[in-house]
Design a protein around this motif. Sequence first.
Motif, PDB file in Angstrom:
ATOM      1  N   ARG A   6       0.434  -5.154   7.201  1.00 20.93           N
ATOM      2  CA  ARG A   6       0.195  -4.685   5.808  1.00 20.93           C
ATOM      3  C   ARG A   6      -0.619  -3.581   5.840  1.00 20.93           C
ATOM      4  O   ARG A   6      -0.660  -2.566   4.848  1.00 20.93           O
ATOM      5  CB  ARG A   6      -0.237  -6.053   4.996  1.00 20.93           C
ATOM      6  CG  ARG A   6      -0.652  -5.559   3.506  1.00 20.93           C
ATOM      7  CD  ARG A   6      -1.351  -6.934   2.768  1.00 20.93           C
ATOM      8  NE  ARG A   6      -2.565  -7.149   3.590  1.00 20.93           N
ATOM      9  CZ  ARG A   6      -3.551  -6.809   3.395  1.00 20.93           C
ATOM     10  NH1 ARG A   6      -3.969  -5.592   3.008  1.00 20.93           N
ATOM     11  NH2 ARG A   6      -4.613  -7.370   4.119  1.00 20.93           N
ATOM     12  N   ILE A   7      -1.973  -3.563   6.530  1.00 20.55           N
ATOM     13  CA  ILE A   7      -2.812  -2.602   6.710  1.00 20.55           C
ATOM     14  C   ILE A   7      -2.442  -1.347   7.077  1.00 20.55           C
ATOM     15  O   ILE A   7      -2.668  -0.438   6.590  1.00 20.55           O
ATOM     16  CB  ILE A   7      -4.181  -3.241   7.592  1.00 20.55           C
ATOM     17  CG1 ILE A   7      -4.988  -4.387   7.029  1.00 20.55           C
ATOM     18  CG2 ILE A   7      -5.169  -1.926   7.918  1.00 20.55           C
ATOM     19  CD1 ILE A   7      -5.826  -5.018   7.879  1.00 20.55           C
ATOM     20  N   PHE A   8      -1.626  -1.538   8.238  1.00 19.65           N
ATOM     21  CA  PHE A   8      -1.064  -0.266   8.909  1.00 19.65           C
ATOM     22  C   PHE A   8       0.139   0.443   7.965  1.00 19.65           C
ATOM     23  O   PHE A   8      -0.035   1.715   7.837  1.00 19.65           O
ATOM     24  CB  PHE A   8      -0.321  -0.499  10.256  1.00 19.65           C
ATOM     25  CG  PHE A   8       0.023   0.691  10.905  1.00 19.65           C
ATOM     26  CD1 PHE A   8      -0.748   1.772  10.984  1.00 19.65           C
ATOM     27  CD2 PHE A   8       1.264   1.014  11.665  1.00 19.65           C
ATOM     28  CE1 PHE A   8      -0.734   2.902  11.608  1.00 19.65           C
ATOM     29  CE2 PHE A   8       1.442   2.117  12.362  1.00 19.65           C
ATOM     30  CZ  PHE A   8       0.725   3.228  12.221  1.00 19.65           C
ATOM     31  N   ALA A   9       0.890  -0.481   7.088  1.00 19.42           N
ATOM     32  CA  ALA A   9       1.601   0.257   6.167  1.00 19.42           C
ATOM     33  C   ALA A   9       0.790   0.860   5.037  1.00 19.42           C
ATOM     34  O   ALA A   9       0.941   2.108   4.825  1.00 19.42           O
ATOM     35  CB  ALA A   9       2.474  -0.884   5.612  1.00 19.42           C
ATOM     36  N   LEU A  13       0.996   5.286   4.239  1.00 15.19           N
ATOM     37  CA  LEU A  13       1.277   5.711   3.143  1.00 15.19           C
ATOM     38  C   LEU A  13       0.252   6.640   2.685  1.00 15.19           C
ATOM     39  O   LEU A  13       0.358   8.005   2.138  1.00 15.19           O
ATOM     40  CB  LEU A  13       1.329   4.783   2.087  1.00 15.19           C
ATOM     41  CG  LEU A  13       2.742   3.987   2.129  1.00 15.19           C
ATOM     42  CD1 LEU A  13       2.771   2.561   1.485  1.00 15.19           C
ATOM     43  CD2 LEU A  13       3.774   4.786   1.821  1.00 15.19           C
ATOM     44  N   GLU A  14      -1.270   6.264   3.161  1.00 15.22           N
ATOM     45  CA  GLU A  14      -2.459   7.153   2.662  1.00 15.22           C
ATOM     46  C   GLU A  14      -2.109   8.680   3.451  1.00 15.22           C
ATOM     47  O   GLU A  14      -2.710   9.464   2.681  1.00 15.22           O
ATOM     48  CB  GLU A  14      -3.314   6.311   3.235  1.00 15.22           C
ATOM     49  CG  GLU A  14      -3.852   5.122   2.185  1.00 15.22           C
ATOM     50  CD  GLU A  14      -5.129   4.353   2.762  1.00 15.22           C
ATOM     51  OE1 GLU A  14      -5.569   4.646   3.819  1.00 15.22           O
ATOM     52  OE2 GLU A  14      -5.453   3.318   2.064  1.00 15.22           O
ATOM     53  N   LEU A  49      -7.799   6.538  12.275  1.00 14.90           N
ATOM     54  CA  LEU A  49      -6.555   5.938  12.248  1.00 14.90           C
ATOM     55  C   LEU A  49      -5.813   5.958  13.836  1.00 14.90           C
ATOM     56  O   LEU A  49      -5.015   5.119  14.197  1.00 14.90           O
ATOM     57  CB  LEU A  49      -5.478   6.736  11.304  1.00 14.90           C
ATOM     58  CG  LEU A  49      -4.135   6.281  11.170  1.00 14.90           C
ATOM     59  CD1 LEU A  49      -4.085   4.664  10.860  1.00 14.90           C
ATOM     60  CD2 LEU A  49      -3.369   6.844  10.193  1.00 14.90           C
ATOM     61  N   ARG A  50      -6.146   7.051  14.433  1.00 18.11           N
ATOM     62  CA  ARG A  50      -5.725   7.233  15.719  1.00 18.11           C
ATOM     63  C   ARG A  50      -6.199   6.187  16.674  1.00 18.11           C
ATOM     64  O   ARG A  50      -5.574   5.578  17.465  1.00 18.11           O
ATOM     65  CB  ARG A  50      -5.977   8.599  16.352  1.00 18.11           C
ATOM     66  CG  ARG A  50      -5.445   9.000  17.998  1.00 18.11           C
ATOM     67  CD  ARG A  50      -5.930  10.478  18.255  1.00 18.11           C
ATOM     68  NE  ARG A  50      -7.401  10.498  18.241  1.00 18.11           N
ATOM     69  CZ  ARG A  50      -8.117  11.592  17.838  1.00 18.11           C
ATOM     70  NH1 ARG A  50      -7.386  12.650  17.165  1.00 18.11           N
ATOM     71  NH2 ARG A  50      -9.408  11.689  18.240  1.00 18.11           N
ATOM     72  N   ALA A 182       6.842  -2.868   0.315  1.00 17.59           N
ATOM     73  CA  ALA A 182       6.046  -3.632  -0.460  1.00 17.59           C
ATOM     74  C   ALA A 182       4.760  -3.067  -0.966  1.00 17.59           C
ATOM     75  O   ALA A 182       4.277  -3.238  -2.131  1.00 17.59           O
ATOM     76  CB  ALA A 182       5.572  -5.148   0.430  1.00 17.59           C
ATOM     77  N   GLU A 183       4.021  -2.433   0.051  1.00 20.00           N
ATOM     78  CA  GLU A 183       2.750  -1.672  -0.111  1.00 20.00           C
ATOM     79  C   GLU A 183       2.935  -0.469  -1.132  1.00 20.00           C
ATOM     80  O   GLU A 183       2.007  -0.277  -2.061  1.00 20.00           O
ATOM     81  CB  GLU A 183       2.202  -1.319   1.049  1.00 20.00           C
ATOM     82  CG  GLU A 183       1.465  -2.383   1.978  1.00 20.00           C
ATOM     83  CD  GLU A 183       0.534  -3.234   1.389  1.00 20.00           C
ATOM     84  OE1 GLU A 183      -0.532  -2.655   0.507  1.00 20.00           O
ATOM     85  OE2 GLU A 183       0.722  -4.416   1.460  1.00 20.00           O
ATOM     86  N   ALA A 184       3.927   0.242  -1.040  1.00 19.15           N
ATOM     87  CA  ALA A 184       4.188   1.285  -1.840  1.00 19.15           C
ATOM     88  C   ALA A 184       4.341   0.654  -3.472  1.00 19.15           C
ATOM     89  O   ALA A 184       4.081   1.629  -4.425  1.00 19.15           O
ATOM     90  CB  ALA A 184       5.548   2.031  -1.549  1.00 19.15           C
TER      91      ALA A 184
END
Length: 213
Positions: A6-9, A13-14, A49-50, A182-184
């Motif tokens: 969920r967090i990576f999704a 998107l960000e 993020l990397r 889902a996150e979108a």
Amino acid sequence: MENIKRIFAQKLLEVKAVKLQPTEPFTWASGWKSPIYTDNRKTLSFPALRSFVKLELCHLIQENFPEAEAVAGVATGAIAQGALVADQLGLPFSYVRPKPKDHGMGNQIEGEIEKGAKVVVVEDLISTGGSSLKAVEALRQYGVEVVGMVASFTYGFPIAENAFNEAGVKLLTLSDYEHVVAEAAKTGYIKDEDKPVLAEWRQNPSEWKGGAQ
């Protein structure tokens, strides 16, 4: 693991590493129409993020493939990520070309791996799984044991799941199509009426026409 997906999704998107356009589909190199475009290499441009991707891929390897003695990245998308992971774990690194070079030494595998070594493969994106499993086959022919594969993202196509099962390769990913959708939806990136369209594509991507219907 669900929390990480969920967090990576959210993070994908960000930074716009994933784009969703249900009504204005993209065209992939294969000719498929798609409501999603994924470019995980963008994560390399954002230091925090990397590092997140590097550490979480390392956690997957340590928890699921602790016997790994070397890391192999799939060219070209996973060369950088694979090298970062290998450096963090203190393991040898190599990468696998789509096919042998047509000059020089004619190598398909660049770097040095001991014959018989237990190798974990790092990939950035899994679609049909074809190119990823070709890399696995090249490594096996080279004479090493592939213990599994980790990747940043998968579309989760049934054709890919079947291919990995048939090849006897365990695949683990940081996130997937379902979590991105889902996150979108949570953030309003997509509308409720887009969800059935996105689900339809996921079930039969090769025949989907999207906005052309």
